[in-house]
Design a protein around this motif. Sequence first.
Motif, mmCIF file in Angstrom:
data_model
loop_
_atom_site.group_PDB
_atom_site.id
_atom_site.type_symbol
_atom_site.label_atom_id
_atom_site.label_comp_id
_atom_site.label_asym_id
_atom_site.label_seq_id
_atom_site.Cartn_x
_atom_site.Cartn_y
_atom_site.Cartn_z
ATOM 1 N N VAL A 56 43.063 24.160 16.871
ATOM 2 C CA VAL A 56 43.031 24.860 15.585
ATOM 3 C C VAL A 56 41.600 25.230 15.225
ATOM 4 O O VAL A 56 41.302 26.370 14.839
ATOM 5 N N LEU A 57 40.696 24.280 15.377
ATOM 6 C CA LEU A 57 39.297 24.542 15.046
ATOM 7 C C LEU A 57 38.692 25.582 15.973
ATOM 8 O O LEU A 57 37.842 26.383 15.556
ATOM 9 N N ALA A 58 39.121 25.572 17.239
ATOM 10 C CA ALA A 58 38.613 26.562 18.187
ATOM 11 C C ALA A 58 39.018 27.965 17.762
ATOM 12 O O ALA A 58 38.265 28.927 17.953
ATOM 13 N N ARG A 59 40.213 28.100 17.167
ATOM 14 C CA ARG A 59 40.654 29.415 16.709
ATOM 15 C C ARG A 59 39.807 29.902 15.533
ATOM 16 O O ARG A 59 39.637 31.109 15.348
ATOM 17 N N PHE A 60 39.290 28.982 14.752
ATOM 18 C CA PHE A 60 38.411 29.382 13.647
ATOM 19 C C PHE A 60 37.066 29.876 14.182
ATOM 20 O O PHE A 60 36.404 30.695 13.552
ATOM 21 N N GLY A 61 36.638 29.356 15.317
ATOM 22 C CA GLY A 61 35.406 29.826 15.937
ATOM 23 C C GLY A 61 34.171 29.114 15.447
ATOM 24 O O GLY A 61 34.231 28.045 14.839
ATOM 25 N N ASP A 62 33.045 29.722 15.726
ATOM 26 C CA ASP A 62 31.735 29.147 15.386
ATOM 27 C C ASP A 62 31.571 29.095 13.865
ATOM 28 O O ASP A 62 31.695 30.124 13.188
ATOM 29 N N PRO A 63 31.277 27.927 13.292
ATOM 30 C CA PRO A 63 31.079 27.837 11.840
ATOM 31 C C PRO A 63 29.982 28.768 11.338
ATOM 32 O O PRO A 63 30.074 29.302 10.230
ATOM 33 N N ALA A 64 28.938 28.966 12.149
ATOM 34 C CA ALA A 64 27.845 29.850 11.733
ATOM 35 C C ALA A 64 28.338 31.283 11.552
ATOM 36 O O ALA A 64 27.856 32.013 10.678
ATOM 37 N N LEU A 66 31.379 32.130 10.592
ATOM 38 C CA LEU A 66 32.112 32.157 9.332
ATOM 39 C C LEU A 66 31.162 32.257 8.152
ATOM 40 O O LEU A 66 31.438 32.958 7.172
ATOM 41 N N VAL A 67 30.046 31.545 8.230
ATOM 42 C CA VAL A 67 29.061 31.604 7.146
ATOM 43 C C VAL A 67 28.500 33.013 7.025
ATOM 44 O O VAL A 67 28.355 33.549 5.913
ATOM 45 N N GLN A 68 28.178 33.635 8.159
ATOM 46 C CA GLN A 68 27.642 34.989 8.119
ATOM 47 C C GLN A 68 28.670 35.974 7.570
ATOM 48 O O GLN A 68 28.328 36.908 6.848
ATOM 49 N N GLU A 69 29.931 35.778 7.911
ATOM 50 C CA GLU A 69 30.979 36.635 7.371
ATOM 51 C C GLU A 69 31.077 36.490 5.864
ATOM 52 O O GLU A 69 31.249 37.471 5.136
ATOM 53 N N GLU A 70 30.990 35.258 5.401
ATOM 54 C CA GLU A 70 31.044 35.023 3.950
ATOM 55 C C GLU A 70 29.838 35.634 3.261
ATOM 56 O O GLU A 70 29.960 36.246 2.182
ATOM 57 N N ALA A 71 28.645 35.485 3.860
ATOM 58 C CA ALA A 71 27.444 36.084 3.276
ATOM 59 C C ALA A 71 27.574 37.596 3.237
ATOM 60 O O ALA A 71 27.175 38.247 2.254
ATOM 61 N N VAL A 85 24.259 41.743 12.415
ATOM 62 C CA VAL A 85 23.839 40.531 13.107
ATOM 63 C C VAL A 85 24.429 40.581 14.509
ATOM 64 O O VAL A 85 25.509 40.053 14.761
ATOM 65 N N PRO A 86 23.741 41.242 15.456
ATOM 66 C CA PRO A 86 24.311 41.468 16.797
ATOM 67 C C PRO A 86 24.714 40.185 17.499
ATOM 68 O O PRO A 86 25.758 40.124 18.120
ATOM 69 N N ALA A 87 23.854 39.170 17.418
ATOM 70 C CA ALA A 87 24.148 37.934 18.150
ATOM 71 C C ALA A 87 25.452 37.329 17.672
ATOM 72 O O ALA A 87 26.286 36.887 18.454
ATOM 73 N N LEU A 88 25.627 37.315 16.354
ATOM 74 C CA LEU A 88 26.838 36.723 15.818
ATOM 75 C C LEU A 88 28.044 37.606 16.089
ATOM 76 O O LEU A 88 29.138 37.131 16.342
ATOM 77 N N ALA A 89 27.831 38.921 16.031
ATOM 78 C CA ALA A 89 28.942 39.830 16.286
ATOM 79 C C ALA A 89 29.477 39.638 17.706
ATOM 80 O O ALA A 89 30.687 39.683 17.952
ATOM 81 N N ALA A 90 28.562 39.429 18.635
ATOM 82 C CA ALA A 90 28.973 39.212 20.020
ATOM 83 C C ALA A 90 29.770 37.932 20.158
ATOM 84 O O ALA A 90 30.733 37.859 20.913
ATOM 85 N N ARG A 91 29.380 36.918 19.371
ATOM 86 C CA ARG A 91 30.061 35.631 19.487
ATOM 87 C C ARG A 91 31.442 35.686 18.854
ATOM 88 O O ARG A 91 32.253 34.788 19.043
ATOM 89 N N GLN A 92 31.720 36.735 18.035
ATOM 90 C CA GLN A 92 33.017 36.844 17.406
ATOM 91 C C GLN A 92 34.079 37.380 18.362
ATOM 92 O O GLN A 92 35.268 37.284 18.082
ATOM 93 N N SER A 93 33.658 37.974 19.467
ATOM 94 C CA SER A 93 34.609 38.575 20.388
ATOM 95 C C SER A 93 35.418 37.503 21.101
ATOM 96 O O SER A 93 35.104 36.324 21.054
ATOM 97 N N ARG A 97 38.472 33.328 16.047
ATOM 98 C CA ARG A 97 39.407 33.707 14.997
ATOM 99 C C ARG A 97 38.649 33.987 13.708
ATOM 100 O O ARG A 97 37.879 33.169 13.241
ATOM 101 N N ARG A 98 38.862 35.178 13.117
ATOM 102 C CA ARG A 98 38.216 35.483 11.848
ATOM 103 C C ARG A 98 38.825 34.632 10.742
ATOM 104 O O ARG A 98 39.903 34.072 10.879
ATOM 105 N N PHE A 99 38.150 34.598 9.661
ATOM 106 C CA PHE A 99 38.576 33.769 8.531
ATOM 107 C C PHE A 99 38.819 34.683 7.327
ATOM 108 O O PHE A 99 38.118 34.640 6.343
#
Length: 273
Positions: A56-64, A66-71, A85-93, A97-99
């Motif tokens: 379940v947590l893996a589907r949420f993805g990197d906490p960082a 999620l923070v950037q998405e919220e910001a 934020v290219p680095a984070l965008a790449a890690r979202q692929s 899982r988006r939040f």
Amino acid sequence: MIERADQLVLNYVSQAADAAHGVLRADQRLDFVKRLRARIEVERHGGQDAREVSKVLARFGDPAVLVQEEARRLAEAAGEEVPAVPALAARQSGSTRRFPAIVDDRDAPAGVRRIAEEGFGGRPSRGLPFAGLRRAAMFSANPMATGGRDARTVVKEHPRDTAALVILVVAALLVPFDLVPVAIFQVPVVVWAVGAALVLFSDSWNTGDKLAGAVAPLLGYSLGGALIGGLRVGPQAGFEAFVTQFFDVSGTMFMIGTGIGVVWLAYRLLDLN
């Protein structure tokens, strides 16, 4: 296994809260952490298997991320320009899982909304007896246990007030040292005066708290020294013996009074929000 599953969730939420430091304001960080935890509970469906919770947590993805998405969401809501934020965008692929529910929890079940608003256990986290004392005792603990506030948050939000408390502590620690007086004043008294002035001119505490914290060392020195000194010499001793005992114990009582005052001010500072 139950404890391990819950610990995995707490660790994940803690990582998100740490990532939010310096990115979100304290109130935004607290709201984000509460809603993230509530959404995780929905997704895990009460499951206590550590492997399933990890998935379940893996589907949420990197906490960082999620923070950037919220910001980014908050910046867009405020009409501000949001940098990429290219680095984070790449890690979202991939499987990250988006939040989306971070935007609004109106579509969440009523029970989840209640959890997000009131905290776990179905009771508001504020207003509970000694709730602030519990947060103070867990000052550097998991942000879910401290209402989203910890030592770093308080220091960053109140640097001058934190400095005042440190100065008061230094004043107490200087008591055992036989330092050369400044004019007619002992060095600990001079240092205490600086710390007390910062406390009295602070906007963070109310008048009662400021007086209690700043005056506690002097009350300890005078009243505490007189009381303990009088008890040590007894009613039959003369004034000279009393004075001797007073100066023997007054320094220690000054330190105790300072400790009480600083603990109270720190508790009230942590309990502000």
